[in-house]
Design an enzyme around this catalytic site. Structure first.
Site, PDB file in Angstrom:
ATOM      1  N   ASN A  91       0.706  -1.509   0.048  1.00 53.28           N
ATOM      2  CA  ASN A  91      -0.091   0.034  -0.169  1.00 53.28           C
ATOM      3  C   ASN A  91       1.363   1.071  -0.014  1.00 53.28           C
ATOM      4  O   ASN A  91       0.316   2.430  -0.347  1.00 53.28           O
ATOM      5  CB  ASN A  91      -1.164  -0.132   1.477  1.00 53.28           C
ATOM      6  CG  ASN A  91      -0.990   1.037   1.909  1.00 53.28           C
ATOM      7  OD1 ASN A  91      -2.445   1.552   0.916  1.00 53.28           O
ATOM      8  ND2 ASN A  91      -0.910   1.653   2.541  1.00 53.28           N
ATOM      9  N   TYR A 160       3.788   9.854 -11.368  1.00 46.84           N
ATOM     10  CA  TYR A 160       2.676   8.546 -10.322  1.00 46.84           C
ATOM     11  C   TYR A 160       1.881   7.938 -11.361  1.00 46.84           C
ATOM     12  O   TYR A 160       1.741   6.718 -10.860  1.00 46.84           O
ATOM     13  CB  TYR A 160       2.172   9.917 -10.038  1.00 46.84           C
ATOM     14  CG  TYR A 160       1.327   9.151  -8.535  1.00 46.84           C
ATOM     15  CD1 TYR A 160       1.699   8.633  -7.739  1.00 46.84           C
ATOM     16  CD2 TYR A 160       0.037   9.201  -8.860  1.00 46.84           C
ATOM     17  CE1 TYR A 160       0.661   8.369  -6.920  1.00 46.84           C
ATOM     18  CE2 TYR A 160      -0.933   8.690  -7.883  1.00 46.84           C
ATOM     19  CZ  TYR A 160      -1.298   7.943  -6.859  1.00 46.84           C
ATOM     20  OH  TYR A 160      -1.798   7.390  -6.120  1.00 46.84           O
ATOM     21  N   SER A 163       4.042   5.363 -12.720  1.00 49.51           N
ATOM     22  CA  SER A 163       4.601   4.083 -11.411  1.00 49.51           C
ATOM     23  C   SER A 163       2.902   2.790 -11.373  1.00 49.51           C
ATOM     24  O   SER A 163       2.913   2.482 -11.122  1.00 49.51           O
ATOM     25  CB  SER A 163       4.221   4.806 -10.090  1.00 49.51           C
ATOM     26  OG  SER A 163       4.132   5.617  -9.441  1.00 49.51           O
ATOM     27  N   LYS A 164       2.277   3.709 -11.099  1.00 48.02           N
ATOM     28  CA  LYS A 164       0.351   2.845 -11.489  1.00 48.02           C
ATOM     29  C   LYS A 164       0.266   2.317 -12.570  1.00 48.02           C
ATOM     30  O   LYS A 164      -0.486   1.234 -11.837  1.00 48.02           O
ATOM     31  CB  LYS A 164      -0.915   3.990 -10.719  1.00 48.02           C
ATOM     32  CG  LYS A 164      -0.425   4.334  -9.324  1.00 48.02           C
ATOM     33  CD  LYS A 164      -0.178   3.726  -7.854  1.00 48.02           C
ATOM     34  CE  LYS A 164      -0.503   4.143  -7.113  1.00 48.02           C
ATOM     35  NZ  LYS A 164      -0.115   3.150  -6.031  1.00 48.02           N
TER      36      LYS A 164
HETATM   37  N1  LIG Z   1      -6.014   8.879  -1.469  1.00 46.70           N
HETATM   38  C1  LIG Z   1      -6.068   8.622  -3.117  1.00 46.70           C
HETATM   39  O1  LIG Z   1      -6.834   9.098  -3.443  1.00 46.70           O
HETATM   40  C2  LIG Z   1      -5.186   7.465  -4.152  1.00 46.70           C
HETATM   41  C3  LIG Z   1      -5.905   7.697  -4.970  1.00 46.70           C
HETATM   42  C4  LIG Z   1      -5.580   5.968  -5.530  1.00 46.70           C
HETATM   43  C5  LIG Z   1      -4.404   5.444  -5.360  1.00 46.70           C
HETATM   44  N2  LIG Z   1      -3.854   5.887  -3.251  1.00 46.70           N
HETATM   45  C6  LIG Z   1      -2.871   4.871  -3.196  1.00 46.70           C
HETATM   46  O2  LIG Z   1      -2.865   4.044  -2.603  1.00 46.70           O
HETATM   47  C7  LIG Z   1      -1.890   3.866  -1.091  1.00 46.70           C
HETATM   48  C8  LIG Z   1      -1.942   4.896   0.272  1.00 46.70           C
HETATM   49  O3  LIG Z   1      -2.449   6.035  -0.101  1.00 46.70           O
HETATM   50  P1  LIG Z   1      -2.987   6.805   1.073  1.00 46.70           P
HETATM   51  O4  LIG Z   1      -3.565   7.721   0.364  1.00 46.70           O
HETATM   52  O5  LIG Z   1      -3.735   6.799   2.002  1.00 46.70           O
HETATM   53  O6  LIG Z   1      -1.516   8.195   1.639  1.00 46.70           O
HETATM   54  P2  LIG Z   1      -1.302   8.561   2.640  1.00 46.70           P
HETATM   55  O7  LIG Z   1       0.185   9.448   2.742  1.00 46.70           O
HETATM   56  O8  LIG Z   1      -2.302   8.841   3.449  1.00 46.70           O
HETATM   57  O9  LIG Z   1      -0.738   6.957   3.573  1.00 46.70           O
HETATM   58  C9  LIG Z   1       0.670   7.031   2.710  1.00 46.70           C
HETATM   59  C10 LIG Z   1       1.357   5.640   3.772  1.00 46.70           C
HETATM   60  O10 LIG Z   1       2.420   5.288   3.213  1.00 46.70           O
HETATM   61  C11 LIG Z   1       3.368   5.817   4.174  1.00 46.70           C
HETATM   62  N3  LIG Z   1       5.322   5.323   3.396  1.00 46.70           N
HETATM   63  C12 LIG Z   1       5.523   6.118   2.431  1.00 46.70           C
HETATM   64  N4  LIG Z   1       6.463   6.540   1.306  1.00 46.70           N
HETATM   65  C13 LIG Z   1       6.868   5.211   2.770  1.00 46.70           C
HETATM   66  C14 LIG Z   1       8.463   4.298   1.973  1.00 46.70           C
HETATM   67  N5  LIG Z   1       9.424   4.721   1.633  1.00 46.70           N
HETATM   68  N6  LIG Z   1       8.087   3.151   3.350  1.00 46.70           N
HETATM   69  C15 LIG Z   1       7.305   2.915   3.654  1.00 46.70           C
HETATM   70  N7  LIG Z   1       6.157   3.533   4.151  1.00 46.70           N
HETATM   71  C16 LIG Z   1       6.067   4.987   3.562  1.00 46.70           C
HETATM   72  C17 LIG Z   1       3.880   7.355   4.652  1.00 46.70           C
HETATM   73  O11 LIG Z   1       4.168   7.596   5.783  1.00 46.70           O
HETATM   74  C18 LIG Z   1       1.985   6.932   5.064  1.00 46.70           C
HETATM   75  O12 LIG Z   1       2.085   6.890   5.844  1.00 46.70           O
HETATM   76  C19 LIG Z   1      -0.865   4.645  -2.660  1.00 46.70           C
HETATM   77  O13 LIG Z   1      -0.376   3.794  -2.281  1.00 46.70           O
HETATM   78  C20 LIG Z   1      -1.446   5.387  -3.336  1.00 46.70           C
HETATM   79  O14 LIG Z   1      -0.510   5.968  -4.377  1.00 46.70           O
HETATM   80  C21 LIG Z   1      -4.220   7.170  -3.428  1.00 46.70           C
END
Ligand SMILES: NC(=O)c1ccc[n+]([C@@H]2O[C@H](COP(=O)([O-])OP(=O)(O)OC[C@H]3O[C@@H](n4cnc5c(N)ncnc54)[C@H](O)[C@@H]3O)[C@@H](O)[C@H]2O)c1
Length: 256
Positions: A91, A160, A163-164
Site C-alpha cells: 500500500n 505517478y 508507476s501506477k
Molecule cells: N488517496 C487516494 O486518492 C489514492 C487513490 C489511488 C491510489 N492511492 C494509493 O493508495 C496508497 C495509499 O495512499 P494514501 O492515500 O493512504 O496515502 P497516505 O499519504 O495517507 O499514506 C501513505 C503511507 O505510506 C507511508 N510511506 C510513504 N513512503 C514510504 C516508504 N518509503 N516506506 C514505507 N512507508 C512509506 C507514509 O508514511 C504513509 O503512512 C498509495 O499507494 C496511493 O498511491 C491513493
C-alpha cells in the site's frame, strides 16, 4: 462468529495513514494478526496500538520499502515476532504533482523518488515476503489507481501515472507466475480517497476536485474505509477464484 481472516497474518505497508491504516484496522476486525509497517514508525505504532485496544493483534515495524535489505530483515522479524505472513498489502505510495515540463531537476527527483517507493518498494517487499506467501497459498494485494489506466489531469506527475500503470503490470505478471503455487495476486484501484496524500490538492484546487467528482457517478469523494471491503474480499476466501484482477473502488469514475 469467526472473522473472514481468522488465522491469517497480514503485513500491510504504509499503515500509519490513510488507506493502509484503514485496511489494517479492518483486517484486524476480521481476525488477522497485523504487521503494521511504515517508514514513520510512530504512526505505525499508533495504528498497532489502536488495533490492540480494540481487542485485535498487531505489532509495528519501522520500514522504508525503498530499502531492500531492511525489507528482508523486517520480513524475518515479522516471521519470528508475529508469524508467517499469508496476506501482503503493498500500500505504501507517494505522489508529487509537478508537470514534466517544469524544472528539470525537480522533475527528475520526482521521477526517482516516486519510482523508488511505488515500484521498487513493491518489488522489495514482495520479494522479502515471497517464501511464506508461497508456502501458505497466500494473497497479495497491490494499491493501483484510476491512474493505472489513464492520466487524470488534476495536477499530477507523469511519474505517478507511470508507476501506477506499472503496479497493474506487476500484479498481472505475478498472478500468472504464482497461480501454480495457489498464491492469488490482485490490485485495488481507488478513485479520489480523502487522505493526507491529496490534502493539499483538495485544499488548493476545489474547482479541480469538482470536475473530478462531476465525473464520478456516486458523486462524492471516497474515504479510506471505502477501500476496506474490497481489501477484505481479496484477502479472504470469498475471492478464492479471483486472481490478476483490478477491483476498482472509484465511485464509478473509470467506467463512464
Ligand atoms: N488517496 C487516494 O486518492 C489514492 C487513490 C489511488 C491510489 N492511492 C494509493 O493508495 C496508497 C495509499 O495512499 P494514501 O492515500 O493512504 O496515502 P497516505 O499519504 O495517507 O499514506 C501513505 C503511507 O505510506 C507511508 N510511506 C510513504 N513512503 C514510504 C516508504 N518509503 N516506506 C514505507 N512507508 C512509506 C507514509 O508514511 C504513509 O503512512 C498509495 O499507494 C496511493 O498511491 C491513493
Amino acid at each position: 462468529m469467526p472473522g473472514l481472516l481468522q488465522n491469517h497474518v497480514a503485513a500491510v505497508t504504509g499503515t500509519g495513514s490513510g488507506i493502509g491504516r484503514a485496511i489494517a484496522l479492518g483486517f484486524a476486525r476480521e481476525g488477522a494478526a497485523i504487521a503494521a509497517l511504515d517508514i514513520d514508525g510512530a504512526t505505525a505504532a499508533k495504528t498497532a496500538a489502536d488495533i490492540r485496544s480494540a481487542g485485535g493483534k498487531a505489532h509495528h515495524f519501522t520500514l522504508d520499502v525503498r530499502d531492500r535489505v531492511s525489507c528482508r530483515d523486517t520480513a524475518a522479524r515479522v516471521a519470528s515476532e508475529v508469524g508467517r505472513v499469508s496476506i501482503l498489502v503493498n500500500n505504501a505510495g507517494i505522489n508529487r504533482r509537478n508537470a514534466f515540463t517544469g524544472d528539470p531537476d525537480a522533475v527528475l527527483k520526482d521521477w526517482q523518488d516516486i519510482m523508488a517507493t511505488n515500484l521498487n518498494g513493491l518489488f522489495n517487499v514482495t520479494q522479502a515476503f515471497l517464501a511464506p506467501l508461497r508456502a501458505l497459498k497466500g494473497r497479495i494485494i497491490n494499491l493501483a489507481s484510476i491512474q493505472s489506466f489513464m492520466h487524470v489531469r488534476t495536477p499530477n506527475s507523469p511519474a505517478y501515472t507511470t508507476s501506477k500503470h506499472g503496479v497493474v503490470g506487476f500484479t498481472r505478471a505475478l498472478a500468472a507466475e504464482l497461480g501454480k503455487d495457489g498464491v492469488r495476486v490482485n490490485a485495488i484501484g481507488p478513485g479520489l480517497i480523502e487522505t493526507p496524500l491529496n490534502e493539499q490538492v483538495r485544499k488548493n484546487n476545489p474547482d479541480l476536485v469538482k470536475i473530478f467528482l462531476d465525473h464520478t457517478p456516486l458523486g462524492r469523494a471516497g474515504q479510506p474505509e471505502d477501500i476496506v471491503g474490497p481489501a477484505i474480499f481479496l484477502a479472504s476466501d470469498l475471492s478464492a477464484y479471483v486472481t490478476g484482477a483490478i477491483v476498482m473502488a472509484d465511485g464509478g469514475y473509470r467506467v463512464i
